[in-house]
Design an enzyme around this catalytic site. Sequence first.
Site: not given
Ligand code: GBH
Length: 494
Positions: A26, A128, A173-174, A305, A387, A444
């Site tokens: 990123q 990541h 990560n995630e 978040y 995060e 993003e």
């Molecule tokens: C994090 O994921 C990531 O680790 C990071 O790289 C990223 O930049 C940051 O969040 C901010 O987004 O729009 O309904 O398809 C957070 C979890 C999972 C949130 C996927 C957004 C997409 C949902 N993310 N989700 S949707």
Amino acid sequence: IPAMVSNSSWKFPSGFWWGVASAAFQVEGAVKDEGRGPSIWDVLLHRVTGFSTANQTGDIADNQYYLYKQDIARIAALGVQTYSFSISWSRVFPFGRGAVNEEALAHYQDVIDTCLEYGVEPSVTLYHWDLPLYLQNLYGGWLSEEIVGDFVEYARLVFGRYGDKVNRWFTVNEPIVFCNTYPLPDGYFRDTGIPKKQQPFWCGHNVLLAHGEAYRLGKSMGLNGTISFKTNGGYKIPLTNSSDDALATQRAWDFNEGWFAEPTFLTGDYPQNVKDYVSGFLPAFTEEQKTMINGSSDVFAHDAYTSQFYMAPDSGVAACVSNSSHPLYPTCANSTYTYASSSGGWAIGAAADPLSPWLHKATDWVPAFLHYMQDTWKPAGGIAITEFGFAEPFEALKVLKQDIVTDPIRSSYYREYMQAILIAISEGVDVVGTLAWSIVDNLEWQAGYQSRFGIQYVNFTTQERAYKASFFEYVNAFKLYGTDPVVPHYVGES
Ligand code: GBH
């Protein structure tokens, strides 16, 4: 912006760690430089038309591969304690395995040394999402158990080189997110033949094995630092007090956080609801594997978040569970951000960025969320919010001075979130650290560069950075309520 509310019982305990985070793909750019091999994300963004907003790529991003010294200096000047970044696997092993790229290793050595020189602790994530392309095409990437050995060799190399200088490691990560990117778009990568709906769970299985093995390896190498798994997800609130909404909410936990947290923190195995689902196609973990996975994370490192309300599908949870063609199967839980009733409705919090519709400012729910995590997964090493952040649309940002941009919504998000953490700590939740996402506006993923999560603004034409007001808000929490001093660091001063 109202000033932070003061409460004398609020204190961050001594040893609480805090910082800012990023991820290699990123922010780095320089995707063809110094021997880097391609990752699956280069292909997704270059070749799959429409995959990202305006087909934006990671080619330049924040150019942090070259600008890391300035980026570290800028956070050190505000007294930030740790910088959490990820290493690009395909820089270190251009083919994911085999030949090592010493130029990349020297680069990350310098990033780590620069952090230390500035009095900033480096925190490092191994993975990541930027999977070396070669491994995807060789055996299907995370869909194959072959990845376990390759990930462990990657971990061995990185732990060996930097183990004496890094005190905080994150393996992956995630996985909820990157395992759900499977199946990858048809026609660009090797097709493994695994049925599409099964693919996220094959990925998850191999992630748990790879993480567990890397954790055990790190411990056997005598690493001083903590090694943790990084999960993600919002707080899940039953929409009504009906028993079916409670069931749906539980299933949502199980198929998201529980999928990885229960094996890692509680049992070495999946939650029962997930087990029931995957037992039709996945191999069960052996007893030996369960022992290896159970207890394999030092801190409950969670990216938290936002929140959602959960509810049963119209036909009910049971009817969905027994009908594999139901659109919500296998989770069988529906989510919403608003609660509508005849006596009026309410929302979980505001969404600000049309490109991040999933992200609502739900800071009121954070203390309950922290209690839930502690009570449910009982992490011995405490909880870290690894995060948290908010995307504020460009139009809302105002340039105040040359080097300061105001971002009122994100500022209130950080202020309220930090207060919520302080409330939870005062109520006995063991919160040990926080990492704000992100150090700078960056790529993003599919939302491209329009979705700005940075606590520093980036002009992507000139690569100039400017502090956002939210950055000061975040730092201020530790100045007001920290027990450890927040001191700016400049190289050459002690
Ligand atoms: C994090 O994921 C990531 O680790 C990071 O790289 C990223 O930049 C940051 O969040 C901010 O987004 O729009 O309904 O398809 C957070 C979890 C999972 C949130 C996927 C957004 C997409 C949902 N993310 N989700 S949707």
